[in-house]
Design a protein around this motif. Structure first.
Motif, mmCIF file in Angstrom:
data_model
loop_
_atom_site.group_PDB
_atom_site.id
_atom_site.type_symbol
_atom_site.label_atom_id
_atom_site.label_comp_id
_atom_site.label_asym_id
_atom_site.label_seq_id
_atom_site.Cartn_x
_atom_site.Cartn_y
_atom_site.Cartn_z
ATOM 1 N N GLN A 16 34.555 21.723 30.829
ATOM 2 C CA GLN A 16 33.730 22.837 31.301
ATOM 3 C C GLN A 16 32.302 22.400 31.610
ATOM 4 O OE1 GLN A 16 34.354 26.086 28.505
ATOM 5 N NE2 GLN A 16 36.271 26.635 29.496
ATOM 6 N N ASP A 20 30.664 22.687 35.298
ATOM 7 C CA ASP A 20 29.407 23.424 35.448
ATOM 8 C C ASP A 20 28.241 22.528 35.856
ATOM 9 O OD1 ASP A 20 30.600 25.801 34.746
ATOM 10 O OD2 ASP A 20 30.074 25.659 32.631
ATOM 11 N N GLU A 43 45.453 18.763 34.035
ATOM 12 C CA GLU A 43 45.810 20.167 34.270
ATOM 13 C C GLU A 43 44.693 21.124 33.865
ATOM 14 O OE1 GLU A 43 49.591 20.565 32.351
ATOM 15 O OE2 GLU A 43 50.646 19.566 34.001
ATOM 16 N N MET A 44 44.041 20.816 32.739
ATOM 17 C CA MET A 44 42.932 21.682 32.310
ATOM 18 C C MET A 44 41.798 21.629 33.325
ATOM 19 S SD MET A 44 42.506 21.522 28.170
ATOM 20 C CE MET A 44 42.202 19.782 28.044
ATOM 21 N N GLN A 46 41.974 20.990 36.524
ATOM 22 C CA GLN A 46 42.346 21.743 37.726
ATOM 23 C C GLN A 46 42.244 23.244 37.502
ATOM 24 O OE1 GLN A 46 46.159 19.984 38.322
ATOM 25 N NE2 GLN A 46 45.418 18.493 39.826
ATOM 26 N N LEU A 47 42.659 23.688 36.321
ATOM 27 C CA LEU A 47 42.598 25.126 36.025
ATOM 28 C C LEU A 47 41.150 25.615 35.956
ATOM 29 C CD1 LEU A 47 43.958 27.813 35.270
ATOM 30 C CD2 LEU A 47 43.904 27.080 32.884
ATOM 31 N N GLU A 48 40.304 24.875 35.254
ATOM 32 C CA GLU A 48 38.904 25.304 35.129
ATOM 33 C C GLU A 48 38.243 25.384 36.501
ATOM 34 O OE1 GLU A 48 37.466 26.416 32.220
ATOM 35 O OE2 GLU A 48 39.541 26.151 31.558
ATOM 36 N N GLU A 50 39.732 25.810 39.390
ATOM 37 C CA GLU A 50 40.352 26.896 40.149
ATOM 38 C C GLU A 50 39.766 28.249 39.731
ATOM 39 O OE1 GLU A 50 42.858 26.351 42.544
ATOM 40 O OE2 GLU A 50 42.614 28.475 43.048
ATOM 41 N N VAL A 51 39.635 28.470 38.424
ATOM 42 C CA VAL A 51 39.120 29.754 37.946
ATOM 43 C C VAL A 51 37.662 29.936 38.376
ATOM 44 C CG1 VAL A 51 38.505 31.089 35.874
ATOM 45 C CG2 VAL A 51 40.715 29.933 35.992
ATOM 46 N N LYS A 52 36.893 28.852 38.299
ATOM 47 C CA LYS A 52 35.493 28.946 38.711
ATOM 48 C C LYS A 52 35.402 29.282 40.201
ATOM 49 C CE LYS A 52 31.101 26.493 38.288
ATOM 50 N NZ LYS A 52 30.297 27.015 37.175
ATOM 51 N N LEU A 54 37.705 30.860 41.977
ATOM 52 C CA LEU A 54 38.140 32.249 42.156
ATOM 53 C C LEU A 54 36.958 33.188 41.984
ATOM 54 C CD1 LEU A 54 41.393 32.765 40.007
ATOM 55 C CD2 LEU A 54 41.223 32.779 42.486
ATOM 56 N N LEU A 55 36.196 32.951 40.913
ATOM 57 C CA LEU A 55 35.063 33.830 40.604
ATOM 58 C C LEU A 55 33.980 33.731 41.672
ATOM 59 C CD1 LEU A 55 34.952 32.997 36.832
ATOM 60 C CD2 LEU A 55 35.264 35.297 37.740
ATOM 61 N N ALA A 56 33.732 32.510 42.116
ATOM 62 C CA ALA A 56 32.632 32.290 43.055
ATOM 63 C C ALA A 56 32.977 32.777 44.455
ATOM 64 C CB ALA A 56 32.256 30.813 43.085
ATOM 65 N N ARG A 58 36.232 34.391 45.588
ATOM 66 C CA ARG A 58 37.171 35.429 45.968
ATOM 67 C C ARG A 58 36.733 36.843 45.582
ATOM 68 N NH1 ARG A 58 43.124 33.204 45.331
ATOM 69 N NH2 ARG A 58 42.136 31.282 45.975
#
Lengths: 80, 226
Positions: A16, A20, A43-44, A46-48, A50-52, A54-56, A58
């Motif tokens: 993270q 960031d 995998e972690m 890629q997920l972090e 992707e989620v960041k 999404l928020l920024a 989408r």
């Protein structure tokens, strides 16, 4: 390639920081090594990311209504 | 004011809260506040050049906090009027956006949180306690894959975000949507950087749990992805 990471929670915290842009050179180097050898870390990461993203990207950005801008400008003019 | 770090001296730390335009009760900055003597004309210049360009971000932040357009309107207006009233404690060329966000956040806590139309969905204390436990700190990772969330749409992400307790929602908005650094967030929220880091970590774990529930309810689970 490691299929199991024994310090996954700590790796996640480091990931993270990196996502960031808050990581030190040392942490960056460590992650780079992990991303070549540890599947759960890949995998972690890629997920972090992707989620960041999404928020920024989408979520709708609400713009301030023109009417409010006008109201604020006229209210401060009456201040002095 | 020796306690104010050199970076962002415009967004004061909790040590000098009494000087800040956040409570609305202190009309006069105290004598040792970094008061500038702006002429009337300069005040409008600073306001228009340094504050107004952030109004869309401020509105978006207010909307994400209140989840209501009318409340967001009121909150943004109150914040800008306060910012103008206390403009003498703002130093030109410093971080106006963080300064404004801090005022907005404090106004929200002081004036809006209680009357917010949003029902308290989760008890913040419960969540803090759960996530402060040793297990949460060392073991908690959410079983979710990037592919499972990549098809979610903005509304779903927003709903997941809105379901988080407001303190967790706030750090995610500041970091991931507004792109503030941890240090800026610490100043905006009046918390140490370590707390920013751990709160973000917990907020993201909660958010991922919500996203996982969404993703699996829509069939984007691992079996379908592989």
């Amino acid at each position: 390639m490691k299929d199991h990471c024994s310090h996954q929670a700590d790796c996640l915290k480091m990931i993270q920081l990196i996502v960031d842009g808050e990581a030190t050179e040392q942490q960056l180097a460590k992650l780079k090594a992990n991303l070549e050898s540890c599947k759960p870390c890949i995998e972690m990461y890629q997920l972090e990311k992707e989620v960041k993203e999404l928020l920024a990207k989408r979520m709708e950005k609400k713009c301030c209504p023109e009417q409010l801008v006008a109201t604020i400008k006229s209210r401060i003019l009456s201040f002095s | 004011m020796a306690t104010i770090p050199e970076v962002m001296s415009d967004t004061p730390t909790r040590d000098d809260d009494q000087l800040l335009p956040d409570g609305g009760s202190n009309e006069q900055p105290s004598a040792d506040a970094p008061a500038r003597r702006y002429t009337e004309e300069q005040k409008y210049q600073v306001f228009n050049k340094e504050f107004m360009p952030h109004i869309d971000s401020m509105y978006n932040f207010a909307f994400r906090l209140t989840t209501d357009e009318d409340d967001a309107n009121d909150l943004v207006q109150d914040t800008y009027l306060k910012a103008f009233r206390f403009i003498s404690s703002f130093e030109q060329g410093t971080n106006a956006k963080a300064w404004l966000f801090r005022i907005l956040k404090n106004s929200f806590i002081n004036d809006y949180r209680k009357k917010s139309k949003e029902p308290a969905k989760v008890d913040y204390q419960d969540v803090e306690t759960t996530y402060n436990s040793e297990d949460a700190e060392t073991e908690h990772t959410v079983d979710l894959r990037a592919e499972s969330v990549s098809d979610l749409i903005g509304d779903e992400v927003a709903t997941a975000l809105n379901s988080l307790p407001v303190d967790f929602r706030t750090v995610i908005i500041l970091c991931d949507i507004e792109g503030f650094t941890y240090e800026e967030m610490a100043k905006i929220l009046d918390i140490p950087i370590g707390t920013v880091r751990s709160r973000l970590h917990r907020a993201r774990n909660l958010l991922k749990e919500k996203l996982r529930d969404y993703a699996s309810s829509m069939g984007y689970n691992e079996e379908n992805e592989e």
